[in-house]
Write an enzyme that holds these catalytic residues in place. Structure first.
Site, PDB file in Angstrom:
ATOM      1  N   HIS A 101      61.292 -29.770 -32.021  1.00 27.34           N
ATOM      2  CA  HIS A 101      60.634 -30.839 -31.559  1.00 27.34           C
ATOM      3  C   HIS A 101      61.785 -32.049 -31.120  1.00 27.34           C
ATOM      4  O   HIS A 101      62.882 -32.120 -31.853  1.00 27.34           O
ATOM      5  CB  HIS A 101      59.641 -31.585 -32.649  1.00 27.34           C
ATOM      6  N   ASP A 104      63.185 -33.622 -34.212  1.00 27.17           N
ATOM      7  CA  ASP A 104      63.903 -33.051 -35.392  1.00 27.17           C
ATOM      8  C   ASP A 104      65.244 -33.385 -34.907  1.00 27.17           C
ATOM      9  O   ASP A 104      66.263 -33.143 -36.242  1.00 27.17           O
ATOM     10  CB  ASP A 104      63.753 -31.564 -35.206  1.00 27.17           C
ATOM     11  N   ASP A 309      52.932 -21.516 -43.889  1.00 33.80           N
ATOM     12  CA  ASP A 309      54.140 -21.216 -43.136  1.00 33.80           C
ATOM     13  C   ASP A 309      55.203 -20.387 -43.923  1.00 33.80           C
ATOM     14  O   ASP A 309      56.452 -20.856 -44.289  1.00 33.80           O
ATOM     15  CB  ASP A 309      54.898 -22.727 -42.756  1.00 33.80           C
TER      16      ASP A 309
HETATM   17  C1  XUL Z   1      52.166 -26.730 -37.048  1.00 34.67           C
HETATM   18  C2  XUL Z   1      53.090 -25.828 -35.983  1.00 34.67           C
HETATM   19  C3  XUL Z   1      54.010 -26.594 -35.098  1.00 34.67           C
HETATM   20  C4  XUL Z   1      54.471 -26.068 -33.844  1.00 34.67           C
HETATM   21  C5  XUL Z   1      55.141 -26.904 -33.087  1.00 34.67           C
HETATM   22  O1  XUL Z   1      51.548 -25.963 -37.667  1.00 34.67           O
HETATM   23  O2  XUL Z   1      52.859 -24.682 -35.984  1.00 34.67           O
HETATM   24  O3  XUL Z   1      55.264 -26.538 -36.183  1.00 34.67           O
HETATM   25  O4  XUL Z   1      54.993 -24.906 -34.012  1.00 34.67           O
HETATM   26  O5  XUL Z   1      54.856 -28.142 -32.927  1.00 34.67           O
END
Ligand code: XUL
Ligand code: CO
Length: 440
Positions: A101, A104, A309
């Site tokens: 992003h 980042d 995640d």
């Molecule tokens: C959030 C997510 C983000 C996207 C990019 O759940 O997956 O990190 O991948 O904005």
């Protein structure tokens, strides 16, 4: 520039019998699977945000780790140190791609001009490193969810000024994605959704999101972006309901607003389970609509209702994923981006490497298994056979749309009640799957 991860060697393939924690057991980059080296099937990417920014803080507590890389966080020196760390990291693991992003890679400033200047400076540096290390940008994106002004969304905001701010951010994020030769650009609808319909005009918001995406396509194509735009569906979190709920919903949206020629889907495993689907279901919906673009490779926890995640370790899941990738003809501009973070107590730099080794080995195993399933052919043969009654003359005419209800009703009267449609043999098929996966 001095080495950052000093006690970590280059990670090599040592095979399934190795006890070396800093070695791949299954990922053998050059090994040919179905005519292509593993690394080309998998196209692994490092997510800048989790790997280089996130140090383990959550809403209940502070960071447990240290991602300062010797600099004061939030400074441009720190931004550069993250570049140094990121490229050393990718080099040591043999990862060819990364994703980021805007927020980042450089700290946001008070004005857009200064933020953009910082992005120019840092992307000059990233570009240098990309050439030196031969690394590529899988996709870029704009963080349109963190700042307070995006509390009601970006494209879906009720404020025209916030909408314009988002547009300016997307424009710059596209500029730097093109500058770095990115093959994708992602829209993850961070806060594009709602908390209550009693204060929300859903149609208005969705139309505006589509407007923003159209502008992004027009601008991107104008400045030479030839890659794919992606929607990354997610059902909930941070919003109670998000407009890009799942793959089917997102494809419907793209078609409704005429965006389906430029967009594909970036499917994330943990987002699939948040929507109440399996990862494979989401991949399949994208694939049969010719919209399987890229993958955020991670894993959720079925006992937890949020986006954990995690680094993927479930080989049944990675096998199903790679089966769908192979049968869809592979990922063209896309890849497997580890949108994953180490657990909060796994806070050391060593853990960053160990986590990627786990993820890469899990997907390598998935690829090996998927190819074995395809080469074995029993599962596919079963499915072919299961639908074979449609190979008859009548079946073909139905498929071609050449019969009427009256004709079929007449056929039924003549033939009488049909026989049962044949066993689904699920348990047998799953035992074949076990046999093929556990073979080693
Ligand atoms: C959030 C997510 C983000 C996207 C990019 O759940 O997956 O990190 O991948 O904005
Ligand atoms: Co993601």
């Amino acid at each position: 520039m001095s080495e950052i991860f000093r006690n970590i060697p280059k990670i090599q393939y040592e095979g399934p019998d190795s006890y070396n924690p800093y070695a791949f057991k299954f990922y053998d980059a050059e090994r040919i699977i179905m005519g292509k080296p593993m690394k080309e099937h998998l196209r692994f990417a490092m997510a800048w945000w989790h790997n280089l920014c996130n140090a383990g803080s959550d809403m209940f507590g502070a960071s447990t780790g240290d991602k300062s890389f010797g600099q004061e966080t939030g400074t441009m020196e720190h931004a550069r140190a993250k570049v140094d760390a990121g490229f050393e990291f990718m080099d040591k693991l043999g990862i060819d791609y990364f994703c980021f992003h805007d927020a980042d890679i450089a700290p946001k400033a008070d004005t857009i001009e200064e933020t953009n200047r910082r992005l120019d400076e840092i992307t000059d540096y990233i570009k240098e490193k990309m050439e030196k290390y031969n690394k590529k940008l899988l996709w870029g994106t704009a963080n349109l969810f963190n700042e307070p002004l995006y509390m009601n969304g970006a494209g879906s905001s009720n404020s025209v000024d916030v909408f314009c701010h988002a547009a300016a951010q997307v424009k710059k994020a596209l500029d730097i994605t093109v500058k770095l030769g990115g093959s994708g650009y992602v829209f993850w609808g961070g806060r594009e959704g709602y908390e209550t319909l009693w204060n929300t005009d859903m149609q208005f918001e969705q139309e505006n999101i589509a407007k923003l995406m159209h502008m992004a396509v027009d601008y991107g194509r104008k400045i030479g972006f030839k890659g794919d735009f992606y929607i990354e569906p997610k059902a909930k979190e941070p919003m109670k309901h998000q407009y890009d709920f799942d793959v089917a919903t997102s494809i419907g949206f793209l078609r409704q607003y005429g965006l389906d020629k430029d967009f594909k889907i970036n499917v994330e495993a943990n987002h699939a389970t948040l929507a109440g689907h399996t990862f494979q279901h989401e991949l399949r919906v994208a694939a049969i609509n010719r919209m399987l673009g890229s993958i955020d490779a991670n894993q959720g926890d079925l006992l937890l209702g949020w986006d954990t995640d995690e680094f993927p370790y479930n080989v049944y899941e990675t096998t199903a994923c790679m089966y769908d990738v192979l049968t869809a003809g592979g990922l063209k501009n896309g890849g497997l981006n580890f949108d994953a973070k180490t657990r909060r107590p796994s806070y050391t730099h060593e853990d960053m490497f160990l986590a990627f080794i786990l993820g890469m080995d899990s997907f390598a195993l998935g690829l090996i298994n998927a190819a074995r399933i395809i080469e074995d052919g029993r599962l596919e043969e079963f499915i072919r056979e299961r639908y074979s009654s449609f190979e008859t003359e009548l079946g073909k005419r139905i498929r071609d749309g050449k019969v009427t209800l009256e004709e079929l009703a007449e056929y039924c009267e003549k033939e009488g009640k049909p026989a049962l449609p044949g066993s689904g043999r699920q348990e047998y098929l799953l035992s074949i799957l076990n046999q093929l996966i556990i073979k080693g």
